[in-house]
Design an enzyme around this catalytic site. Structure first.
Site, PDB file in Angstrom:
ATOM      1  N   ARG A 232       0.836  -1.195   0.000  1.00  0.00           N
ATOM      2  CA  ARG A 232       0.000   0.000   0.000  1.00  0.00           C
ATOM      3  C   ARG A 232       0.870   1.243   0.000  1.00  0.00           C
ATOM      4  O   ARG A 232       1.897   1.293   0.699  1.00  0.00           O
ATOM      5  CB  ARG A 232      -0.900   0.048   1.248  1.00  0.00           C
ATOM      6  CG  ARG A 232      -2.151  -0.793   1.133  1.00  0.00           C
ATOM      7  CD  ARG A 232      -3.113  -0.217   0.098  1.00  0.00           C
ATOM      8  NE  ARG A 232      -4.318  -1.011  -0.060  1.00  0.00           N
ATOM      9  CZ  ARG A 232      -4.480  -1.993  -0.957  1.00  0.00           C
ATOM     10  NH1 ARG A 232      -3.512  -2.318  -1.792  1.00  0.00           N
ATOM     11  NH2 ARG A 232      -5.639  -2.646  -1.042  1.00  0.00           N
ATOM     12  N   GLU A 261      -2.996   7.883  -5.564  1.00  0.00           N
ATOM     13  CA  GLU A 261      -3.105   7.134  -6.822  1.00  0.00           C
ATOM     14  C   GLU A 261      -4.193   7.748  -7.689  1.00  0.00           C
ATOM     15  O   GLU A 261      -5.309   7.930  -7.200  1.00  0.00           O
ATOM     16  CB  GLU A 261      -3.423   5.665  -6.518  1.00  0.00           C
ATOM     17  CG  GLU A 261      -2.249   4.984  -5.825  1.00  0.00           C
ATOM     18  CD  GLU A 261      -2.461   3.507  -5.523  1.00  0.00           C
ATOM     19  OE1 GLU A 261      -3.522   2.966  -5.877  1.00  0.00           O
ATOM     20  OE2 GLU A 261      -1.568   2.899  -4.922  1.00  0.00           O
ATOM     21  N   HIS A 279      -0.531   0.185  -9.732  1.00  0.00           N
ATOM     22  CA  HIS A 279      -1.291  -0.699  -8.828  1.00  0.00           C
ATOM     23  C   HIS A 279      -1.770  -1.949  -9.586  1.00  0.00           C
ATOM     24  O   HIS A 279      -2.966  -2.244  -9.667  1.00  0.00           O
ATOM     25  CB  HIS A 279      -2.488   0.053  -8.218  1.00  0.00           C
ATOM     26  CG  HIS A 279      -2.966  -0.574  -6.923  1.00  0.00           C
ATOM     27  ND1 HIS A 279      -3.388   0.181  -5.848  1.00  0.00           N
ATOM     28  CD2 HIS A 279      -3.084  -1.861  -6.530  1.00  0.00           C
ATOM     29  CE1 HIS A 279      -3.755  -0.626  -4.866  1.00  0.00           C
ATOM     30  NE2 HIS A 279      -3.579  -1.867  -5.260  1.00  0.00           N
TER      31      HIS A 279
HETATM   32  P1  NAD Z   1      -1.967 -10.687   5.428  1.00  0.00           P
HETATM   33  O1  NAD Z   1      -2.940 -10.139   6.392  1.00  0.00           O
HETATM   34  O2  NAD Z   1      -2.023 -12.140   5.094  1.00  0.00           O
HETATM   35  O3  NAD Z   1      -0.494 -10.371   5.944  1.00  0.00           O
HETATM   36  C1  NAD Z   1      -0.110  -9.144   6.478  1.00  0.00           C
HETATM   37  C2  NAD Z   1       0.998  -9.419   7.457  1.00  0.00           C
HETATM   38  O4  NAD Z   1       1.476  -8.167   7.929  1.00  0.00           O
HETATM   39  C3  NAD Z   1       0.553 -10.216   8.677  1.00  0.00           C
HETATM   40  O5  NAD Z   1       1.345 -11.358   8.861  1.00  0.00           O
HETATM   41  C4  NAD Z   1       0.728  -9.237   9.817  1.00  0.00           C
HETATM   42  O6  NAD Z   1       1.102  -9.865  11.007  1.00  0.00           O
HETATM   43  C5  NAD Z   1       1.821  -8.347   9.285  1.00  0.00           C
HETATM   44  N1  NAD Z   1       1.885  -7.057   9.954  1.00  0.00           N
HETATM   45  C6  NAD Z   1       0.882  -6.281  10.405  1.00  0.00           C
HETATM   46  N2  NAD Z   1       1.376  -5.175  10.992  1.00  0.00           N
HETATM   47  C7  NAD Z   1       2.715  -5.256  10.893  1.00  0.00           C
HETATM   48  C8  NAD Z   1       3.780  -4.416  11.303  1.00  0.00           C
HETATM   49  N3  NAD Z   1       3.546  -3.264  11.951  1.00  0.00           N
HETATM   50  N4  NAD Z   1       5.036  -4.783  11.026  1.00  0.00           N
HETATM   51  C9  NAD Z   1       5.289  -5.949  10.380  1.00  0.00           C
HETATM   52  N5  NAD Z   1       4.323  -6.804   9.986  1.00  0.00           N
HETATM   53  C10 NAD Z   1       3.051  -6.458  10.230  1.00  0.00           C
HETATM   54  O7  NAD Z   1      -2.088  -9.781   4.125  1.00  0.00           O
HETATM   55  P2  NAD Z   1      -1.623 -10.150   2.669  1.00  0.00           P
HETATM   56  O8  NAD Z   1      -2.712 -10.886   1.993  1.00  0.00           O
HETATM   57  O9  NAD Z   1      -0.278 -10.743   2.709  1.00  0.00           O
HETATM   58  O10 NAD Z   1      -1.576  -8.686   2.020  1.00  0.00           O
HETATM   59  C11 NAD Z   1      -0.606  -7.758   2.422  1.00  0.00           C
HETATM   60  C12 NAD Z   1      -0.843  -6.398   1.799  1.00  0.00           C
HETATM   61  O11 NAD Z   1      -0.775  -6.467   0.390  1.00  0.00           O
HETATM   62  C13 NAD Z   1      -2.203  -5.768   2.076  1.00  0.00           C
HETATM   63  O12 NAD Z   1      -2.026  -4.420   2.397  1.00  0.00           O
HETATM   64  C14 NAD Z   1      -2.921  -5.805   0.770  1.00  0.00           C
HETATM   65  O13 NAD Z   1      -3.870  -4.828   0.601  1.00  0.00           O
HETATM   66  C15 NAD Z   1      -1.766  -5.635  -0.184  1.00  0.00           C
HETATM   67  N6  NAD Z   1      -2.089  -6.099  -1.518  1.00  0.00           N
HETATM   68  C16 NAD Z   1      -1.724  -5.311  -2.574  1.00  0.00           C
HETATM   69  C17 NAD Z   1      -2.005  -5.733  -3.842  1.00  0.00           C
HETATM   70  C18 NAD Z   1      -1.648  -4.881  -5.011  1.00  0.00           C
HETATM   71  O14 NAD Z   1      -2.396  -4.851  -5.981  1.00  0.00           O
HETATM   72  N7  NAD Z   1      -0.530  -4.196  -4.993  1.00  0.00           N
HETATM   73  C19 NAD Z   1      -2.638  -6.960  -4.060  1.00  0.00           C
HETATM   74  C20 NAD Z   1      -2.959  -7.743  -2.964  1.00  0.00           C
HETATM   75  C21 NAD Z   1      -2.677  -7.308  -1.694  1.00  0.00           C
HETATM   76  C1  MLT Z   2      -5.940  -5.747  -2.958  1.00  0.00           C
HETATM   77  O1  MLT Z   2      -5.897  -5.205  -1.843  1.00  0.00           O
HETATM   78  O2  MLT Z   2      -6.559  -6.806  -3.150  1.00  0.00           O
HETATM   79  C2  MLT Z   2      -5.178  -5.144  -4.067  1.00  0.00           C
HETATM   80  O3  MLT Z   2      -4.709  -3.893  -3.800  1.00  0.00           O
HETATM   81  C3  MLT Z   2      -5.778  -5.333  -5.404  1.00  0.00           C
HETATM   82  C4  MLT Z   2      -6.788  -4.334  -5.848  1.00  0.00           C
HETATM   83  O4  MLT Z   2      -6.989  -3.332  -5.207  1.00  0.00           O
HETATM   84  O5  MLT Z   2      -7.430  -4.580  -6.858  1.00  0.00           O
END
Ligand code: NAD
Ligand code: MLT
Length: 527
Positions: A232, A261, A279
């Site tokens: 993010r 964004e 993104h």
């Molecule tokens: P998840 O909940 O499985 O994992 C997140 C991890 O972060 C957890 O293990 C948690 O313990 C850890 N965490 C929380 N606070 C923390 C801190 N202060 N320091 C260190 N670790 C910490 O989530 P996920 O499915 O792995 O997704 C992670 C991120 O990726 C989310 O923000 C999600 O929105 C983002 N994401 C982005 C895209 C994209 O399009 N770029 C796509 C999917 C997910």
């Molecule tokens: C998500 O949180 O799943 C990703 O950022 C992907 C999206 O926003 O489409």
């Protein structure tokens, strides 16, 4: 049930929602302005979004019938969770479907950054052949520091290990055994900063993770470190990253997400050593199908079976657990509803004891259900399992939950004690068989009754003739008695009765019953 899909959703998800047997009326209206969405919301019970729709407090306030919001994806930061929770609206996401795709994007960016592939592509497209300009670095044997070892962080670790990288992680919320077994041992935050050749963030954006990597943190990093953010915007302070890159501390950055964004005029992305995608972390055909299918199925399960999966503001329950919990959820709500109608005064405190087998279940659900039953008689707001505990807290009602494995006389028992500014009362109930909710106690007096429909509860001095007299009063007023349950502690002491009747008891009849001196207390109840 009416569902609005306000962002582009893959056709596979829409097909599932629209198929006849799902019984849902689905409208797809993308690109609505916030004002248009406010006008659109009132008839819908369900809303499905991806990341474009910002589900603000205003939109939630306008959504009079909304029960559930489904996010086709992981991050719910485009949804005002607090406003949804306060209104009792479930917010669920689809956390599994795009994790692999996002991990692959992270690895792609890391390799592209290392070999300057985007820069080299632009150069060739500009009709140049600058072979000496794009010297890269290997990732083999380099250390990758992973911040956040959740779903995506783990997949990144696995893939990076396949490339021969050393993986280390910082995540205060997972165990070191788990991290060790994933081949990414936990290290302190500062150690990760100091040791890593590459740092990738995979946490959600929260108050705690906002600007997790800022000026101070860049100072602690190795010179020549490379940074990747596919989580993010705002987890990394873009201004601090810009300065760290200009100073030469950071050799390169790959960014899929931005504080704003689209990022507009941002000096950071003008830098040569920064590569970016708009993104695109989750932008593969597979991931978009996966999250759309996941959220469509979750919506259908909710509206057809009341099953809640992947809710971010309510504990999730699978179908098997729901089948076990359902009758207890009903029992808890009925006990709350009964106690609320028995008591006088403003509610101050609620003490809930769970005894026996029930203690192994998800008692937070039961407490939420009990509070719902209790509060909806005191508070004229929409109350459900999502918001009941929050509303109790907000109203200063102290709630304590105690789990006791010993079972008294029942395999499972819920006992509720409620304290108002006027009195204290208690009720207890259990299940007969697997489904049959029964009251077994009022104010510590044993009394068995089915908790349903119209009832009269009264207390009297235990003596002959009371039941006959009550029967006569009800009969004279053409109120049919469906069942009568009596309880007392001692012969001649205080006795109580719960009389089930087929129709509501009018106030005048209640007054007649209360006027009889032997009756110490009488209340009508509707459950
Ligand atoms: P998840 O909940 O499985 O994992 C997140 C991890 O972060 C957890 O293990 C948690 O313990 C850890 N965490 C929380 N606070 C923390 C801190 N202060 N320091 C260190 N670790 C910490 O989530 P996920 O499915 O792995 O997704 C992670 C991120 O990726 C989310 O923000 C999600 O929105 C983002 N994401 C982005 C895209 C994209 O399009 N770029 C796509 C999917 C997910
Ligand atoms: C998500 O949180 O799943 C990703 O950022 C992907 C999206 O926003 O489409």
């Amino acid at each position: 049930m009416k569902i609005l899909v306000s962002d582009k959703l893959s056709a596979k998800g829409l097909e599932i929602l629209q198929k006849e047997r799902a019984g849902l009326e689905v409208a797809v209206k993308t690109g609505l302005t916030p004002a248009e969405l406010v006008k659109e919301m009132p008839p819908y019970q369900g809303l499905i979004v991806r990341s474009s729709t910002k589900v603000t407090a205003e939109i939630i306030a306008a959504a009079d019938n909304l029960k559930i919001i489904g996010r086709a994806g992981i991050g719910v930061d485009n949804i005002n969770l607090e406003a949804a929770t306060m209104r009792g609206i479930i917010v669920m996401n689809a956390p599994e479907g795009n994790a692999i795709t996002t991990a692959e994007h992270t690895i792609s960016l890391m390799l592209a950054l290392s070999r300057k592939i985007p820069q080299a592509t632009s150069s060739i497209k500009g009709k140049k052949w600058e072979k000496g300009k794009f010297m890269g670095v290997e990732v083999f044997n380099k250390t990758l520091g992973i911040i956040g070892l959740g779903r995506i962080g783990r997949l990144v670790a696995q893939r990076a290990q396949g490339l021969g990288m050393v993986t280390i992680a910082y995540d205060p919320y997972i165990s070191s055994d788990m991290a060790q077994s994933l081949g990414a041992p936990l290290v302190g935050f500062d150690e990760l900063l100091a040791r890593s050749d590459y740092i990738t963030v995979h946490t959600p954006k929260t108050n705690e993770t906002a600007y997790l990597l800022g000026k101070k943190e860049f100072e602690k990093m190795k010179k020549g470190v490379r940074i990747i953010n596919c989580a993010r915007g705002g987890i990394i302070d873009e201004k601090a990253l810009y300065e760290a890159m200009v100073s030469g501390k950071v050799a390169g950055a790959a960014l899929d997400v931005f504080e704003q964004e689209p990022p507009g005029d941002n000096p950071l992305i003008e830098l040569d050593a920064v590569i970016c995608t708009p993104h695109l972390g989750a932008a593969t055909e597979e991931a978009q199908d996966n999250v759309a299918i996941e959220i469509a199925q979750q919506m259908i399960s909710f509206f057809k079976h009341g099953e809640v999966k992947n809710a971010v503001n309510l504990p999730s329950m699978n179908a098997e657990l729901y089948a076990r919990m359902g009758p207890y959820i009903t029992l808890a709500e009925k006990l709350g509803g009964l106690e609320a109608q028995l008591l006088e005064g403003g509610l101050k405190e609620v003490k809930i004891n769970y005894y026996g087998e029930i203690a192994e279940l998800e008692t937070r659900y039961l407490t939420a259900s009990l509070l719902k039953g209790l509060l909806e008689h005191f508070i004229k707001e929409r109350i459900n399992l999502v918001n009941s505990a929050i509303i109790a807290k907000e109203r200063g009602i102290k709630v304590t939950e105690t789990i006791l494995s010993q079972t008294e006389n029942y395999s499972s028992l819920i006992r509720l004690e409620a304290i108002t500014d006027k009195e204290t009362g208690s009720v207890a109930g259990t299940l007969y068989g697997r489904r049959d909710a029964r009251l077994v106690e009022i104010n510590n007096i044993p009394l068995e009754a089915i908790l349903s429909g119209h009832m009269l509860v009264f207390y009297n001095q235990d003596m002959p003739g009371v039941i006959g007299k009550i029967g006569t009063i009800l009969g004279n007023n053409k109120i049919n008695i469906a069942g009568m349950n009596l309880g007392r502690k001692t012969i001649g002491g205080m006795a109580t009765a719960l009389v089930s009747v087929d129709a509501e008891i009018p106030e005048s009849v209640l007054a007649e019953i209360r006027a009889w001196p032997i009756i110490l207390y009488a209340k009508k109840i509707k459950l």
